[in-house]
Design an enzyme around this catalytic site. Structure first.
Site, PDB file in Angstrom:
ATOM      1  N   ALA A 187      27.417  33.913  38.654  1.00 23.42           N
ATOM      2  CA  ALA A 187      28.770  34.432  38.404  1.00 23.42           C
ATOM      3  C   ALA A 187      29.453  34.798  39.720  1.00 23.42           C
ATOM      4  O   ALA A 187      30.645  34.562  39.908  1.00 23.42           O
ATOM      5  CB  ALA A 187      28.706  35.647  37.478  1.00 23.42           C
ATOM      6  N   HIS A 211      27.668  35.831  46.113  1.00 22.42           N
ATOM      7  CA  HIS A 211      28.708  35.812  47.148  1.00 22.42           C
ATOM      8  C   HIS A 211      28.106  35.316  48.464  1.00 22.42           C
ATOM      9  O   HIS A 211      28.689  34.493  49.162  1.00 22.42           O
ATOM     10  CB  HIS A 211      29.273  37.214  47.391  1.00 22.42           C
ATOM     11  CG  HIS A 211      29.773  37.899  46.156  1.00 22.42           C
ATOM     12  ND1 HIS A 211      29.699  39.256  45.983  1.00 22.42           N
ATOM     13  CD2 HIS A 211      30.357  37.400  45.034  1.00 22.42           C
ATOM     14  CE1 HIS A 211      30.226  39.572  44.810  1.00 22.42           C
ATOM     15  NE2 HIS A 211      30.625  38.463  44.211  1.00 22.42           N
ATOM     16  N   CYS A 258      25.649  37.907  36.938  1.00 22.74           N
ATOM     17  CA  CYS A 258      24.507  37.246  37.579  1.00 22.74           C
ATOM     18  C   CYS A 258      24.936  36.601  38.907  1.00 22.74           C
ATOM     19  O   CYS A 258      26.107  36.556  39.253  1.00 22.74           O
ATOM     20  CB  CYS A 258      23.903  36.212  36.639  1.00 22.74           C
ATOM     21  SG  CYS A 258      24.941  34.770  36.357  1.00 22.74           S
ATOM     22  N   ARG A 291      38.745  35.262  34.850  1.00 24.85           N
ATOM     23  CA  ARG A 291      39.023  36.287  35.855  1.00 24.85           C
ATOM     24  C   ARG A 291      40.513  36.318  36.227  1.00 24.85           C
ATOM     25  O   ARG A 291      40.934  37.100  37.055  1.00 24.85           O
ATOM     26  CB  ARG A 291      38.158  36.037  37.093  1.00 24.85           C
ATOM     27  CG  ARG A 291      37.766  37.318  37.773  1.00 24.85           C
ATOM     28  CD  ARG A 291      36.656  37.164  38.756  1.00 24.85           C
ATOM     29  NE  ARG A 291      36.558  38.384  39.536  1.00 24.85           N
ATOM     30  CZ  ARG A 291      36.775  38.454  40.830  1.00 24.85           C
ATOM     31  NH1 ARG A 291      37.057  37.379  41.524  1.00 24.85           N
ATOM     32  NH2 ARG A 291      36.680  39.609  41.461  1.00 24.85           N
TER      33      ARG A 291
HETATM   34  S1  SF4 Z   1      25.023  32.958  32.863  1.00 23.03           S
HETATM   35 FE1  SF4 Z   1      23.644  31.214  33.226  1.00 23.03          FE
HETATM   36  S2  SF4 Z   1      23.112  31.429  35.385  1.00 23.03           S
HETATM   37 FE2  SF4 Z   1      23.897  33.433  34.756  1.00 23.03          FE
HETATM   38  S3  SF4 Z   1      22.088  34.623  34.090  1.00 23.03           S
HETATM   39 FE3  SF4 Z   1      22.927  33.598  32.262  1.00 23.03          FE
HETATM   40  S4  SF4 Z   1      21.731  31.676  32.135  1.00 23.03           S
HETATM   41 FE4  SF4 Z   1      21.475  32.443  34.210  1.00 23.03          FE
END
Ligand code: SF4
Length: 547
Positions: free
Chosen positions: A67, A200, A64, A98
């Site tokens: 991330a 990014h 996402c 990572r």
């Molecule tokens: S990890 Fe958190 S920020 Fe990323 S898609 Fe899932 S709920 Fe949303």
């Protein structure tokens, strides 16, 4: 069955048809545009659709936006407290999974290193209902009281965007209140973009806006560069820094492997930006050029040959015979060990095949290492690449800006009134270009792959398994989500995000490590014993509803 025999069974058109055969027509049409049969013709590469939403229901390899922002760009920064505003689940994969490494820095173990901590506001149901701003304020204060960091970065996760907590105002107020701590926030909610790529971009904008150029204290060094898009996974950055040091090159700041706040703050003093991962960091390279006059070139330190080539590019830029000679001496000193390893391993790896679906530049970088092992890349693609990462920056003017891209802020950067100083005149840049050095340019993955190679954007779980079943590569490279399903098919899988437990793979020593690792993986007999009980005695079968 030899590698060549496996391939002749299929041509890329058949494989593409086979990959999308099971999809409903609308999905098949969409996916067909993201699967390109490479023609590898300069300026004639067919167009690929990339950086578009994953079709709901498909199990994507992507991460996402949060991330990409917190995990990729800000994750490796050792002395910035990275505070996640959200439920604790979002922090799970942000907690050093990572394998970014860092050193203790000049202050030794007593210095600031927050990378082994996981900071989260741990939002609960009541925070979602009544708002989480108070909790964020308290968390910033608590982090400050405990660690007195010079900087706290706040990251928004999905729920924060949905309930509308104003993380920027809270951060600004806390920055004023604390006085000696730079606090800023990233609106990087997971849903903000189509993949981690949006994260990014958001990270680059805020790092540039809040940190770069904050420290004008002179950085000493004859040949000063920034290394952009290197994340020190498995110690890659350590190996590159070792080589720079040997060459007499000063690395002012790495964005962001093994980085510190002060390195970002002084990055505007470098005389060249060397860009590794084009996708994740090209925004910073462009902004540093516009605001401070620092040109950028594309480099790659993955692969011994690529490392030598990149060092020569940097030396050519500085046009200094002393540096050119030192770089040649370093290459001459390092290469015999690499050659010896390759000579030993190549007979065992030559002719084998690899697939890579990773990152937004990584698949391209690692192709160089597989070339050095005499292995053929039969299919490759990115999780979050854009068209320019496949087809080269020449397509930038033709990329349609869709609603998802418009969702990401474009910050306006202008030449700094007092600190803009073009490092090279127009004439000097032109002369260097005539000598073969390309500025602000990246040709992308496609021209480097053989004609007929299948280039697949946003490969998914189903297609990955199908591809392996059809083409039977000797090794498959991707991330943790793919690892075990591929291994269960009897094919070795190497993670190129976190390197499993290996690395470094960058630079000269890294190349040797990679040769040995791939030799071990592709020549192990263990994979041929992989057979799940249900493969021999199938008990369950099913069909798709539309069949
Ligand atoms: S990890 Fe958190 S920020 Fe990323 S898609 Fe899932 S709920 Fe949303």
């Amino acid at each position: 069955m030899g590698a060549a025999e496996k391939l002749v069974q299929w041509n890329p058109t058949d494989i593409k048809a086979e990959l999308i055969k099971k999809y409903p027509p609308k999905v098949a049409r969409k996916r067909a545009k993201q699967i390109m049969i490479n023609e590898a013709l300069e300026n004639g590469t067919p167009e690929i659709t990339a950086n578009v939403r994953t079709i709901p229901g498909i199990i994507t390899m992507r991460g996402c936006t949060y991330a990409g922002c917190k995990g990729v760009i800000m994750g490796p920064t050792r002395d910035i407290v990275n505070l996640v505003h959200g439920p604790i689940g979002c922090s799970f994969y942000a907690w050093l999974t990572r394998r970014n490494q860092t050193d203790a820095g000049p202050e030794g173990p007593a210095g600031e290193n927050f990378m082994n901590y996981c900071f989260s506001t741990d939002m609960q149901d009541q925070d979602i209902i009544f708002g989480g701003e108070k909790k964020l304020e308290q968390a910033i204060q608590e982090a400050y009281d405990l660690f007195h960091p010079k900087s706290i970065a706040v990251f928004a996760t999905c729920p924060v965007g949905l309930i509308g907590d104003d993380i920027h105002t809270i951060s600004r107020q806390m920055k004023e209140k604390l006085g000696d701590c730079n606090v800023y926030a990233f609106s990087c909610e997971g849903y903000k973009g189509v993949s981690q790529s949006a994260g990014h971009h958001i990270a680059n904008n805020q790092v540039f806006r809040h940190i770069v150029g904050e420290n004008d204290e002179p950085v000493e060094g004859k040949y000063k560069i920034n290394l952009l898009g290197e994340y020190n996974i498995g110690g890659d950055g350590f190996e590159i820094d070792r080589i720079f040091k040997k060459c007499g090159i000063t690395n002012v700041s790495t964005f962001s492997g093994n980085s510190t706040y002060e390195q970002f703050a002084t990055a505007h003093q470098a005389d060249l930006n060397a860009v590794m991962c084009h996708r994740s960091i090209n925004y910073v390279a462009d902004m540093l050029e516009t605001k401070f006059g620092i040109p950028w070139i594309k480099v790659n330190f993955i692969g011994a040959e690529a490392t030598a080539k990149s060092l020569r590019k940097i030396a050519a830029y500085f046009e200094d015979q002393e540096l050119i000679d030192t770089v040649e001496a370093v290459i001459a000193e390092e290469m015999p060990d690499v050659d010896a390893a390759a000579t030993e391993i190549l007979p065992r790896t030559g002719g084998k095949t690899a697939m890579m679906f990773v990152g937004g530049s990584r698949a391209h970088h690692y192709k160089e290492l597989f070339d050095e092992l005499g292995m053929k890349t039969i299919s490759a693609g990115y999780e979050f690449g854009h068209r320019d990462d496949y087809e080269g920056r020449r397509v930038l003017p033709h990329i349609k800006v869709d609603a998802d891209s418009r969702n990401i802020e474009e910050i306006v950067v202008e030449a700094d009134e007092t600190r803009f100083s073009p490092r090279k005149s127009e004439e000097e840049l032109k002369a260097l270009e005539e000598g073969g050095l390309k500025f602000k340019d990246y040709e992308g993955l496609a021209p480097d792959l053989e004609e007929g190679t299948l280039i697949i954007d946003d490969l998914n779980q189903y297609e990955a398994e199908k591809l392996v079943e059809l083409m039977k590569p000797d090794i498959f490279c991707a991330g943790i989500k793919e690892k075990f399903s591929i291994q269960k098919l009897g094919v070795p899988m190497k993670q190129l995000h976190s390197y499993d437990s290996g690395g470094p793979y960058a630079g000269f020593k890294g190349a040797i490590n990679f040769y040995k690792e791939i030799d071990r993986l592709v020549n192990s007999r263990v994979w041929s014993y992989m057979k799940a009980p249900w493969q021999e005695n199938p008990q369950l079968s099913g069909t798709y509803v539309w069949e």
